[in-house]
Design an enzyme around this catalytic site. Sequence first.
Site, mmCIF file in Angstrom:
data_model
loop_
_atom_site.group_PDB
_atom_site.id
_atom_site.type_symbol
_atom_site.label_atom_id
_atom_site.label_comp_id
_atom_site.label_asym_id
_atom_site.label_seq_id
_atom_site.Cartn_x
_atom_site.Cartn_y
_atom_site.Cartn_z
ATOM 1 C CE LYS A 1 -4.175 -2.283 2.695
ATOM 2 N NZ LYS A 1 -4.483 -1.822 1.790
ATOM 3 N NE ARG B 1 -10.117 -11.226 -2.956
ATOM 4 C CZ ARG B 1 -10.520 -10.768 -3.583
ATOM 5 N NH1 ARG B 1 -10.440 -10.261 -4.833
ATOM 6 N NH2 ARG B 1 -10.640 -9.345 -2.976
#
Length: 495
Positions: free
Chosen positions: A272, A346
């Site tokens: 990020k 996920r």
Amino acid sequence: MKPELPLLPDLKLDVDHRIPAMWDFDTGVSLILLVPDAKRSALDKAPWADYLKLRLADFPKDANPIHLSGPRGTRAGIGFIKPEPSGFAALSQARALLSPLMAERSRKINVISLLDRVTTACIMAEALVSAAYAAAFTLPKISGEAGPESVLKALNFFGEFEGADFRYAKATAEGNNLARWLTHLPGNYLTPALYREYAQALAKREGWEVEFYDRDQLERMAAGAFLSVVAASPNRDAGILQLRYRLKGGEDRPLALVGKGICFDTGGSNLKVGGSMLGMHGDMQGSAVALGTLLALTRLSFSQPVDCWLALAENHIGSRGVKCNDVVTAMNGTTIELINTDAEGRMVLADTLTLACQKKPRAILDYATLTGAVVSALGQRVAGALTNRRHWLEPIIQTGEHCGERVWPFPYEDDYDEDLKSEVADTLQCRVTGAGDHIYAARLLGRFVDDDVGWVHVDMASTGTHKGGLAHIPTDLQGFGVRFGVEWFRRIAAE
């Protein structure tokens, strides 16, 4: 110093069916009047209007609520209530009525119902209790200076409130406060190890059974999806925590709560950048809401067994971290080609769902701050949901509207899988480009849920935070989902 688990603020709740006159109250009293919206135009003709010096002409025509000061230090909030307000409307109005009175440091607030319908009065009473518990709660602060604390000690209700479920309001408030408290903790105060300690302490207090699947066990179980996320972690404290709630004699198939518990998310190799790293200690909010829901169900002596699964991990960067186009094998044998290591949620959920399904649950509800796509689709007021049961679409909407935590379903169609085809594995982790990532994430997760298990996936990235609060919650951090989870499991249990 490690902060202590929070307690629910002490708040006395009393109901008196008589309606006193305004002038019967002591000096310096705080009042909330609940008035039918249809009678607004005649409000200044009420016998108590002169006492409060109320003149409707002094306020905008659409002002709701109205706040004013009367004689002898009286402070009053007047709410114009529509018949059978939605859960969200009731909670929002309750906060608007309470906030100024609590800001003025009221120790006791008297609520007077002048409503025509008892059901409407009960809806508003429960909403006011929920709003009071949310506002009186103090989030943790790592400082020598104690944060401001509410002085509110009592809510007194006057009028017809037969059927108001204060027990539900109190239980869901405690669960929500716990979820907000955990999510607010800085990342170094809520590592996977510390999170596990909090959860185990709570389990001991509440009588839940506990089992922890550590990295050694997950390696033996070939949980490659989960392990791919923690490959670069310097500490081996990640794992999957199972909490079991059982009433004596309950042998039914359990309902299952599953929560994403990424205690900090760097993005991994897909690091990020800039401000995107800020706030990533809150990427465990799904697990906090699952835990808060379990606590609320326990407080309500829920009749069904419940398993709660928390996927506790950190997504670090490092030489041992996985890379784009690596292929990992999940616990159920599915091979996954990694596309973006910042889509770690996920991956931990995949093996956690597989583990949950091994216990043969009746239904699964999972929470995760999973995708930015759901924020793009819905903004920051409604959570997204996907389910493998088409007939649950309308009940999901109704449940959210009833409890005040609104949830909106998205399509869950087989042909979306065509866009997740990999040339080297069973599936891509996510698409390389394109919109709709919240749908593709759910399609991937659905591979790890057995066909005979009803499943609802709540992508709460769109409701994790909302500037200025939302509904009855006065802080940016919402803890969204506890009320929805309780309502949803009640519905499933009744089927």
